[in-house]
Every structure is written in structure tokens, then in C-alpha cells.
Design an enzyme around this catalytic site. Structure first.
Site, PDB file in Angstrom:
ATOM      1  N   CYS A  76     -48.709  -8.491  45.472  1.00 18.97           N
ATOM      2  CA  CYS A  76     -48.790  -7.564  44.339  1.00 18.97           C
ATOM      3  C   CYS A  76     -49.579  -8.256  43.230  1.00 18.97           C
ATOM      4  CB  CYS A  76     -47.365  -7.251  43.887  1.00 18.97           C
ATOM      5  SG  CYS A  76     -47.269  -6.288  42.388  1.00 18.97           S
ATOM      6  N   GLY A 120     -50.441  -4.382  34.067  1.00 22.70           N
ATOM      7  CA  GLY A 120     -51.650  -3.660  33.690  1.00 22.70           C
ATOM      8  C   GLY A 120     -51.864  -2.362  34.443  1.00 22.70           C
ATOM      9  N   CYS A 134     -41.096   0.060  30.677  1.00 26.44           N
ATOM     10  CA  CYS A 134     -41.779  -1.077  31.304  1.00 26.44           C
ATOM     11  C   CYS A 134     -41.854  -2.287  30.382  1.00 26.44           C
ATOM     12  CB  CYS A 134     -43.178  -0.646  31.731  1.00 26.44           C
ATOM     13  SG  CYS A 134     -44.155  -2.001  32.389  1.00 26.44           S
ATOM     14  N   SER A 158     -47.762   6.775  39.920  1.00 26.63           N
ATOM     15  CA  SER A 158     -46.471   6.551  39.267  1.00 26.63           C
ATOM     16  C   SER A 158     -46.099   7.836  38.539  1.00 26.63           C
ATOM     17  CB  SER A 158     -46.571   5.381  38.285  1.00 26.63           C
ATOM     18  OG  SER A 158     -46.706   4.176  38.997  1.00 26.63           O
ATOM     19  N   LEU A 159     -45.391   8.707  39.235  1.00 24.53           N
ATOM     20  CA  LEU A 159     -45.103  10.037  38.695  1.00 24.53           C
ATOM     21  C   LEU A 159     -43.891   9.987  37.758  1.00 24.53           C
ATOM     22  CD1 LEU A 159     -46.147  12.968  38.969  1.00 24.53           C
ATOM     23  CD2 LEU A 159     -44.389  13.301  40.712  1.00 24.53           C
ATOM     24  N   HIS A 160     -42.772   9.556  38.265  1.00 25.97           N
ATOM     25  CA  HIS A 160     -41.538   9.292  37.511  1.00 25.97           C
ATOM     26  C   HIS A 160     -40.832  10.503  36.900  1.00 25.97           C
ATOM     27  CE1 HIS A 160     -42.881   5.332  38.275  1.00 25.97           C
ATOM     28  NE2 HIS A 160     -43.490   5.077  37.133  1.00 25.97           N
ATOM     29  N   GLU A 186     -48.802 -12.181  36.074  1.00 23.30           N
ATOM     30  CA  GLU A 186     -47.985 -12.400  37.265  1.00 23.30           C
ATOM     31  C   GLU A 186     -48.592 -11.859  38.546  1.00 23.30           C
ATOM     32  OE1 GLU A 186     -43.892 -11.518  34.788  1.00 23.30           O
ATOM     33  OE2 GLU A 186     -44.451 -10.264  36.470  1.00 23.30           O
ATOM     34  N   CYS A 191     -50.751  -4.287  28.851  1.00 22.21           N
ATOM     35  CA  CYS A 191     -51.151  -2.932  29.271  1.00 22.21           C
ATOM     36  C   CYS A 191     -51.229  -2.042  28.042  1.00 22.21           C
ATOM     37  CB  CYS A 191     -50.108  -2.380  30.254  1.00 22.21           C
ATOM     38  SG  CYS A 191     -50.582  -0.795  30.968  1.00 22.21           S
ATOM     39  N   CYS A 251     -42.218  -5.639  37.096  1.00 21.23           N
ATOM     40  CA  CYS A 251     -43.386  -6.268  36.493  1.00 21.23           C
ATOM     41  C   CYS A 251     -43.121  -6.684  35.052  1.00 21.23           C
ATOM     42  CB  CYS A 251     -44.613  -5.372  36.612  1.00 21.23           C
ATOM     43  SG  CYS A 251     -44.605  -3.914  35.593  1.00 21.23           S
ATOM     44  N   ASN A 259     -34.955  -1.006  37.105  1.00 19.57           N
ATOM     45  CA  ASN A 259     -34.467  -2.384  37.053  1.00 19.57           C
ATOM     46  C   ASN A 259     -34.237  -2.750  35.583  1.00 19.57           C
ATOM     47  OD1 ASN A 259     -33.794  -4.795  38.191  1.00 19.57           O
ATOM     48  ND2 ASN A 259     -35.884  -5.427  38.678  1.00 19.57           N
TER      49      ASN A 259
HETATM   50  N1  SAH Z   1     -49.792   0.400  35.786  1.00 15.95           N
HETATM   51  C1  SAH Z   1     -49.643   0.794  37.133  1.00 15.95           C
HETATM   52  C2  SAH Z   1     -49.366  -0.350  38.071  1.00 15.95           C
HETATM   53  C3  SAH Z   1     -48.434  -1.401  37.562  1.00 15.95           C
HETATM   54  S1  SAH Z   1     -46.751  -0.942  37.246  1.00 15.95           S
HETATM   55  C4  SAH Z   1     -48.605   1.847  37.284  1.00 15.95           C
HETATM   56  O1  SAH Z   1     -47.860   2.105  36.324  1.00 15.95           O
HETATM   57  O2  SAH Z   1     -48.558   2.449  38.352  1.00 15.95           O
HETATM   58  C5  SAH Z   1     -46.102  -1.035  38.860  1.00 15.95           C
HETATM   59  C6  SAH Z   1     -44.797  -0.277  39.078  1.00 15.95           C
HETATM   60  O3  SAH Z   1     -43.691  -0.973  38.466  1.00 15.95           O
HETATM   61  C7  SAH Z   1     -44.815   1.135  38.508  1.00 15.95           C
HETATM   62  O4  SAH Z   1     -44.524   2.102  39.485  1.00 15.95           O
HETATM   63  C8  SAH Z   1     -43.732   1.056  37.463  1.00 15.95           C
HETATM   64  O5  SAH Z   1     -43.141   2.267  37.329  1.00 15.95           O
HETATM   65  C9  SAH Z   1     -42.794  -0.020  37.990  1.00 15.95           C
HETATM   66  N2  SAH Z   1     -41.901  -0.523  36.956  1.00 15.95           N
HETATM   67  C10 SAH Z   1     -42.183  -0.826  35.677  1.00 15.95           C
HETATM   68  N3  SAH Z   1     -41.063  -1.209  35.022  1.00 15.95           N
HETATM   69  C11 SAH Z   1     -40.044  -1.137  35.908  1.00 15.95           C
HETATM   70  C12 SAH Z   1     -38.644  -1.397  35.843  1.00 15.95           C
HETATM   71  N4  SAH Z   1     -38.057  -1.822  34.725  1.00 15.95           N
HETATM   72  N5  SAH Z   1     -37.907  -1.208  36.968  1.00 15.95           N
HETATM   73  C13 SAH Z   1     -38.489  -0.818  38.125  1.00 15.95           C
HETATM   74  N6  SAH Z   1     -39.796  -0.551  38.245  1.00 15.95           N
HETATM   75  C14 SAH Z   1     -40.567  -0.699  37.146  1.00 15.95           C
HETATM   76 FE1  SF4 Z   2     -48.691  -0.168  32.140  1.00 18.67          FE
HETATM   77 FE2  SF4 Z   2     -47.792   0.497  34.594  1.00 18.67          FE
HETATM   78 FE3  SF4 Z   2     -46.173  -0.757  32.810  1.00 18.67          FE
HETATM   79 FE4  SF4 Z   2     -46.885   1.768  32.392  1.00 18.67          FE
HETATM   80  S1  SF4 Z   2     -45.659   0.983  34.116  1.00 18.67           S
HETATM   81  S2  SF4 Z   2     -46.902   0.137  30.827  1.00 18.67           S
HETATM   82  S3  SF4 Z   2     -48.964   1.789  33.158  1.00 18.67           S
HETATM   83  S4  SF4 Z   2     -48.014  -1.587  33.734  1.00 18.67           S
END
Ligand code: SAH
Ligand code: SF4
Length: 360
Positions: free
Chosen positions: A116, A173, A130, A228-230, A90, A123, A347, A304
């Protein structure tokens, strides 16, 4: 099985000049690729047929096909793109600012967009929140396949080559897990006679492979990073992002401190807010402490939800209270408005939906 060929979008202008002789033809082709967004050799009108035939034996022009497209009411367009081997990934077209008009209806400032892009099909990192992670890992994208996403989306939206655009590596990814192709794509985007997208317009988002953050920094490409700290403690972070075991929070913070950052800029920390997991003020307090001494900006993201996930979206009240705490304690902070919420914005979600529809 169709014959899979490298793409002309895999090369810098200098490399293309090694492949295509005489070099003025290489320059013309470079123009066709990045100024006219040529999709195939037939599009390249002033290139001799014999040269095109010769090149087409070894190369393809644009390796992507638009397989599906969802348009949101807020201007977000989510693309499902098909690669030569039939795999899909995507890319998202995001409208960041509307066109500004004066009282006479004249355009003062054109709308601003961000693209984006994905860096892998699937991944390896396996984050539990995710959707991309659910499908596992298929393969890395080539530099040309990364570059082609921007070319394809600009073409589809009739966005002229010299209009400014930002790129975020936040699609499917983990970009730093495909470092070589990522950095090649960054270089190709920067080409002055190509798309001319400077490092400061490109942001690499990573789940925190600290050794690769160092490697990217040592290349001095001028790009921004987003982490992406979280989570603020390793226990929860390892639950959300399993590879945190190998690259813990401390190692990421140290790598960020070593990363070459433009003095006028900040490192972005993405914090996915999940109900009853990390949305409390105790976490906000720890976050302030953790980022002390770093020129940081925090981007709070609403989780999300999607079918089957164990996690929930936080309440608006908790989100606002979290943001207020950060701001009161001196941290720059934004809440990411859920762009394209009506078209499954996070994503991996379009891919999942389309495949679900296909197999239903
Ligand atoms: N792999 C890299 C870049 C792709 S993910 C990374 O993790 O940074 C891009 C962003 O989408 C990340 O910050 C991730 O936390 C967010 N993301 C993934 N799943 C999500 C969801 N269900 N709701 C909101 N954001 C999400
Ligand atoms: Fe991969 Fe980023 Fe999704 Fe984590 S959030 S699984 S690193 S794409």
C-alpha cells in the site's frame, strides 16, 4: 538544508537511456535499480566509477530512508519513510495469503503480498474520519518517491524482483490529486525490464474526483479503480468528504460507468462503516440501488478509531447484517479484516504515533 536531487527512480527505461550513455550502461543501471534494489551508487558494482561520479552530481539513487517500522502479528508491516527534505509518509506491506505447503512440507504456492503506497505527504481532501487529513497538506510525492516505496519494501522483505506483487494506492494522500506523478509511477512499475507490475496488479483508490477519474480512464493504463464511497446520500457524504460538494455521488457513478474496465474485473467500492452513521439496513438498501447496473464489488471497512475522533467502530452484528443484505441482493461483498489492527493500521496512524512520541 541538504541538497535535494531528483532520483534515478523518476525515469522510465527509455528516459534513463537519454540520460546515461552508452545505452547498455543505462540498461545495467536499470537492472541495479529494479532487480538488485540498489540504494546508492556504491551498490552498482559493474558501473565505471567515473560514470557514477558524474551521475551522483545530479541524481540520488533511492530517496527514502526507513524511519520507523511496526510489525503486526498477522504479517502486516507498516513503514514510516523519510524523504530527502525530512518529511515523512507511510507505506504498508500486507500479507494477503500464507505460503501453501503440501504434505511433505514442500512449497506449492508462495505467500502473496500487496504493498500500500502513499502519493502525497498529507492530503487536501480533508475527510473528517481520516487521520491523514488532520495534518493538512504538505506536498505531492514525485514519481520516484512513489516508485521508491515499492523498491524499499521489496528490498527490506527480501522479495525477489520477479515475484508477483500487487500495488494499492491507498496510503496517505489522494492519488488523483497528483495525477501526473501517479501515472508516471504506474508506467515505471509496468516496465518489462524493471519490476514488471502490470496495470491489472495496480489499484488506484480515490475519494472520487470525478473529472480525474475520466482523465485516468482516457489514458488506458489498464489499472483498477477503487472508489471510497462511504455514504449513499450526498448530505452524509459531504459531511464525511467535504469535496463531495463539487464531485457528488451521481457524478462519480457516471464517471465509473465511463471508465475502461477489463471485462473480467469489477470496480471496487470501499464503504467505511461508522457506527450509527451509515451502518443501517436503509443505507444498505440505497447502496444496492445506487450500484445497480455496475459490475461492482463492495469492500466494507470497519472504521478504525483513534484518539479524538468523533466516530465509533460499528458492532460486528451490524456489519454482518449489512454485508448479508448486500449479498442477498446480488452484490459481491467482502468485509475487510482489520489487517495490522495491533499496529494502528489505518492511513496516517503510524506517522501520528511516531510524531507524538517524538514531541512527547
Ligand atoms: N485518498 C484515497 C486513498 C487513500 S485513503 C481515498 O480516500 O480513497 C485509503 C483508505 O483508508 C480509504 O478508503 C479511507 O476511507 C480509509 N481510511 C481512512 N481513515 C480510516 C480509518 N480511520 N479507519 C479505516 N479506514 C480509514
Ligand atoms: Fe485524503 Fe483519502 Fe484521507 Fe480522505 S481518506 S483525507 S482522500 S487520504
Amino acid at each position: 538544508m541538504t541538497d535535494i536531487k531528483p532520483s534515478l527512480l523518476d525515469f522510465t527505461q527509455k528516459e534513463l537511456m537519454q540520460i546515461v550513455k552508452p545505452s547498455f550502461r543505462a540498461k545495467q543501471i536499470f537492472g541495479w535499480l529494479y532487480h538488485q534494489y540498489a540504494e546508492n551508487f556504491d551498490d552498482m558494482k559493474n558501473i565505471p566509477k567515473s560514470l557514477k561520479e558524474e551521475l551522483s552530481k545530479k541524481f540520488i539513487v533511492n530517496p527514502l530512508k526507513i524511519a520507523n517500522k511496526e510489525i503486526s502479528t498477522d504479517g502486516t508491516i507498516k513503514y514510516l519513510l523519510e524523504l530527502q527534505d525530512g518529511k515523512t509518509m507511510e507505506a504498508v506491506w500486507l500479507k494477503m495469503k500464507n505460503t501453501q505447503l503440501d504434505d511433505n512440507g514442500e512449497v506449492i504456492q508462495e505467500a502473496k503480498y500487496t504493498i500500500c503506497v502513499s502519493t502525497q505527504v498529507g492530503c487536501k481532501v480533508g475527510c473528517t474520519f481520516c487521520l491523514t487529513a488532520k495534518g493538512g497538506f504538505t506536498r505531492d510525492l514525485t514519481a520516484g518517491e512513489i516508485v521508491a516505496q515499492v523498491v524499499t519494501l521489496k528490498r527490506d522483505n527480501d522479495h525477489k524482483h520477479n515475484r508477483k506483487i500487487n500495488i494499492v494506492y491507498m496510503g496517505m494522500g489522494e492519488p488523483l490529486d497528483n495525477l501526473e506523478n501517479l501515472t508516471k509511477a504506474i508506467e515505471i512499475f509496468k516496465e518489462e525490464e524493471g519490476l514488471c507490475i502490470g496495470g491489472k496488479r495496480q489499484t488506484v483508490s480515490t475519494s472520487g474526483l470525478s473529472n480525474k477519474i475520466d482523465k485516468l480512464g482516457e489514458m488506458y493504463l489498464g489499472v483498477h479503480i477503487a472508489i471510497s464511497l462511504h455514504a449513499v446520500d450526498d448530505e452524509l457524504r459531504t459531511e464525511l468528504i467535504p469535496m463531495n460538494k463539487a464531485h457528488n455521488i451521481n457524478s462519480i457513478i457516471e464517471a465509473v460507468k465511463r471508465f475502461p474496465i477489463d471485462t473480467r474485473k469489477r470496480v471496487m467500492f470501499e464503504y467505511l462503516v461508522i457506527k450509527n452513521k451509515n451502518d443501517d439496513l436503509g443505507s444498505a438498501k440505497k447502496l444496492v440501488k445506487l450500484l445497480h447496473g455496475i459490475k461492482a464489488k463492495v469492500n466494507l471497512i470497519y472504521f478504525n478509531p483513534y484518539p479524538g475522533t468523533p466516530y465509533d467502530r460499528p458492532s460486528k452484528e451490524d456489519m454482518t447484517a449489512f454485508a448479508d443484505y448486500l449479498i442477498k441482493h446480488g452484490l459481491l461483498c467482502t468485509i475487510r479484516d482489520s489487517k495490522g489492527i495491533d499496529i494502528s493500521a489505518a492511513c496516517g496512524q503510524l506517522k501520528e504515533k511516531t510524531q507524538g512520541e517524538l514531541t512527547a
